[in-house]
Design a protein around this motif. Structure first.
Motif, PDB file in Angstrom:
ATOM      1  N   TYR A  36      -5.859  -0.509   0.117  1.00 43.34           N
ATOM      2  CA  TYR A  36      -4.697   0.256  -0.302  1.00 43.34           C
ATOM      3  C   TYR A  36      -4.732   1.640   0.328  1.00 43.34           C
ATOM      4  CZ  TYR A  36      -5.242  -3.346  -3.817  1.00 43.34           C
ATOM      5  OH  TYR A  36      -5.409  -4.552  -4.438  1.00 43.34           O
ATOM      6  N   LEU A  78      -2.350   5.323   0.061  1.00 42.64           N
ATOM      7  CA  LEU A  78      -1.228   6.041  -0.540  1.00 42.64           C
ATOM      8  C   LEU A  78      -0.751   7.115   0.428  1.00 42.64           C
ATOM      9  CD1 LEU A  78       0.554   6.488  -3.053  1.00 42.64           C
ATOM     10  CD2 LEU A  78      -1.075   8.282  -3.715  1.00 42.64           C
ATOM     11  N   VAL A  80       1.155   9.486  -9.279  1.00 44.11           N
ATOM     12  CA  VAL A  80       0.486   8.293  -8.761  1.00 44.11           C
ATOM     13  C   VAL A  80      -1.008   8.563  -8.553  1.00 44.11           C
ATOM     14  CG1 VAL A  80       0.334   6.686  -6.816  1.00 44.11           C
ATOM     15  CG2 VAL A  80       2.571   7.349  -7.717  1.00 44.11           C
ATOM     16  N   CYS A 135       4.300   6.346  -1.269  1.00 47.38           N
ATOM     17  CA  CYS A 135       4.411   4.974  -0.789  1.00 47.38           C
ATOM     18  C   CYS A 135       3.006   4.389  -0.723  1.00 47.38           C
ATOM     19  CB  CYS A 135       5.065   4.932   0.584  1.00 47.38           C
ATOM     20  SG  CYS A 135       5.224   3.262   1.228  1.00 47.38           S
ATOM     21  N   LEU A 136       2.862   3.202  -1.275  1.00 48.31           N
ATOM     22  CA  LEU A 136       1.572   2.527  -1.274  1.00 48.31           C
ATOM     23  C   LEU A 136       1.599   1.398  -0.255  1.00 48.31           C
ATOM     24  CD1 LEU A 136      -1.222   2.257  -2.667  1.00 48.31           C
ATOM     25  CD2 LEU A 136      -0.150   0.553  -4.168  1.00 48.31           C
ATOM     26  N   ILE A 179       4.650   1.854  -8.233  1.00 49.90           N
ATOM     27  CA  ILE A 179       3.273   1.959  -7.737  1.00 49.90           C
ATOM     28  C   ILE A 179       2.301   2.008  -8.916  1.00 49.90           C
ATOM     29  CG2 ILE A 179       1.627   3.415  -6.484  1.00 49.90           C
ATOM     30  CD1 ILE A 179       4.043   4.300  -4.716  1.00 49.90           C
TER      31      ILE A 179
END
Length: 83
Positions: A6, A8, A20, A57-58, A75
């Motif tokens: 992942y 971010l 987030v 945005c992930l 997210i």
């Protein structure tokens, strides 16, 4: 067993990004942090691969498949689901 990673994409002064990041810390999910203001290559990748320059945005890579998740609420729900 599937391998997931992942990243971010965020901006330091974005309140949605900070939400987030706080959720990420609470969930103990390891995320690569990509500051799109400090590193223009991250901004370029976000636009080219994610489709827009919106943060947070992930970027999710699961089983070799890459997807891009926008919207802080979505997210955070995703992070909660994978922990």
């Amino acid at each position: 067993m599937s391998k997931s990673s992942y990243a971010l994409y965020y901006k330091v002064h974005c309140p949605y990004c900070r939400q987030v990041i706080a959720a990420m810390k609470n969930s103990n999910v390891a995320l690569e942090l990509c500051d799109t203001e400090k590193n223009l290559a991250f901004n370029k990748e976000l636009i080219q691969k994610g489709g827009k320059k919106q943060v947070p945005c992930l970027k999710v890579i699961e089983n070799g498949q890459e997807s891009w998740l926008y919207e802080s609420g979505d997210i955070i729900k995703y992070l909660n689901k994978i922990t």
